[in-house]
Design an enzyme around this catalytic site. Structure first.
Site, PDB file in Angstrom:
ATOM      1  N   SER A   1       3.563  -4.350   5.135  1.00  0.00           N
ATOM      2  CA  SER A   1       3.571  -2.921   5.436  1.00  0.00           C
ATOM      3  C   SER A   1       4.871  -2.284   4.939  1.00  0.00           C
ATOM      4  CB  SER A   1       3.339  -2.719   6.942  1.00  0.00           C
ATOM      5  OG  SER A   1       3.076  -1.371   7.246  1.00  0.00           O
TER       6      SER A   1
ATOM      7  N   ASP B   1      -8.458  -2.628   6.658  1.00  0.00           N
ATOM      8  CA  ASP B   1      -7.057  -2.206   6.645  1.00  0.00           C
ATOM      9  C   ASP B   1      -6.909  -0.697   6.777  1.00  0.00           C
ATOM     10  OD1 ASP B   1      -4.143  -2.186   5.897  1.00  0.00           O
ATOM     11  OD2 ASP B   1      -4.617  -4.212   5.229  1.00  0.00           O
TER      12      ASP B   1
ATOM     13  N   HIS C   1      -4.731  -4.138   9.490  1.00  0.00           N
ATOM     14  CA  HIS C   1      -3.430  -4.006   8.841  1.00  0.00           C
ATOM     15  C   HIS C   1      -2.554  -5.230   9.119  1.00  0.00           C
ATOM     16  CE1 HIS C   1      -0.369  -1.696   6.845  1.00  0.00           C
ATOM     17  NE2 HIS C   1       0.443  -1.740   7.882  1.00  0.00           N
TER      18      HIS C   1
END
EC number: 3.4.11.5
Length: 304
Positions: free
Chosen positions: A108, A245, A272
């Protein structure tokens, strides 16, 4: 490099928590998400990669749970709330850990930093792993709004938008809707993640860069965009995303076509945080990538 946990002292006088586990010739440095997360999402990586012989290093960024947590309300400390600072911090960690010809994995926000690192310091990298991070924020913003519209009724979407406009982020109904989005698209199996009796998230850092939550991108990163520079990353790259996601998978496919040496793999039943949601599938993907790069296998072919 010595295994175990230790604090390192930065040139700015702050201290960061680092941890190195596992043994082997392959060196992997992991950069956590958030911003404001911590290294714990990587604690099982050495075990997951054990058959290959991988030494895994991780650290908590400034402001995160195990590292120094300056008061960012003080003007003197606000100089550290920049992308350039956290990129320079990553390079300082790399130097202090003595890593060269290593693999860099970023999840991320960590994947955003990893892209920046590859563009500036690519000479140190053996390979790059981008977990649930695309090359720009505008496409992410479009996608998370589309996910919200797909998941909720028009009335529920309007309620969330009104709460965000008035900054009523603690509103119980708003929080209930946010948590439902998180269950679908962020961590689908949170029961498999780390547990604490206290909050560990560095909210000040997260709010500055991101906003209140994953579905309100109002922070300073909202205009970040490396689409025009992505082709300059020439090291072997793994793009790994959850099949549910928050990041747009169409953007991931474009990235795979743009990067000179890239592989794209989706983790089934993954959001995610897909290494938490489906660790067996995730580690199989990561082991295959590391094995192929070590053997100099071409990565252009990919599977999803």
């Amino acid at each position: 490099m010595q295994n175990g946990s230790r604090l390192i002292s930065l040139k700015n006088g702050f201290h960061l928590f680092t941890r190195t586990v596992g043994t082997g010739a392959i060196k992997l440095l992991c950069v956590h998400g958030g911003p404001g997360g911590n290294h714990e999402e990587f604690e099982n990586f050495a075990a997951g990669l054990q058959p290959l012989g991988v030494q895994v290093s991780m650290y908590d960024q400034l402001g995160s749970f195990y590292s120094d947590q300056p008061d960012f309300r003080q003007k003197a400390n606000q100089q550290y709330l920049t992308l350039d600072y956290y990129l320079s911090e990553l390079e300082e960690v790399r130097r202090q850990l003595g890593l060269k010809d290593f693999y860099l994995l970023g999840h991320s926000w960590g994947g955003l930093l990893a892209q920046e690192y590859a563009l500036r310091y690519g000479q140190y990298l053996r390979g790059l792993v981008l977990m649930s991070m695309i090359d720009n924020i505008p496409e992410y913003i479009t996608h998370i709004n589309a996910l919200r519209q797909k998941t909720f009724t028009p009335a529920e979407v309007s309620y969330m938008q009104a709460a965000e406009k008035d900054q009523r982020f603690t509103d119980p109904k708003y929080q209930q809707l946010v948590q439902e989005l998180y269950r679908h698209y962020v961590t689908r199996h949170p029961e498999q993640g780390p547990r604490h009796l206290v909050a560990t998230h560095a909210s000040a850092v997260y709010n500055h860069f991101q906003g209140d939550n994953e579905f309100t991108m109002t922070g300073t990163l909202k205009d970040w965009d490396r689409r025009g520079d992505l082709a300059q990353i020439t090291v072997p790259t793994l793009l790994t995303f959850g099949d549910h996601d928050t990041m747009p998978l169409a953007s991931a496919r474009r990235m795979q076509a743009t990067l000179p040496h890239a592989r794209l793999v989706l983790t089934p039943d993954g959001g995610h945080c897909h290494s938490v949601d489906n660790p067996s599938a995730f580690f199989q993907t990561l082991r295959e990538f590391l094995t192929d790069v070590q053997a100099d296998v071409q990565l252009e072919a990919h599977h999803e």
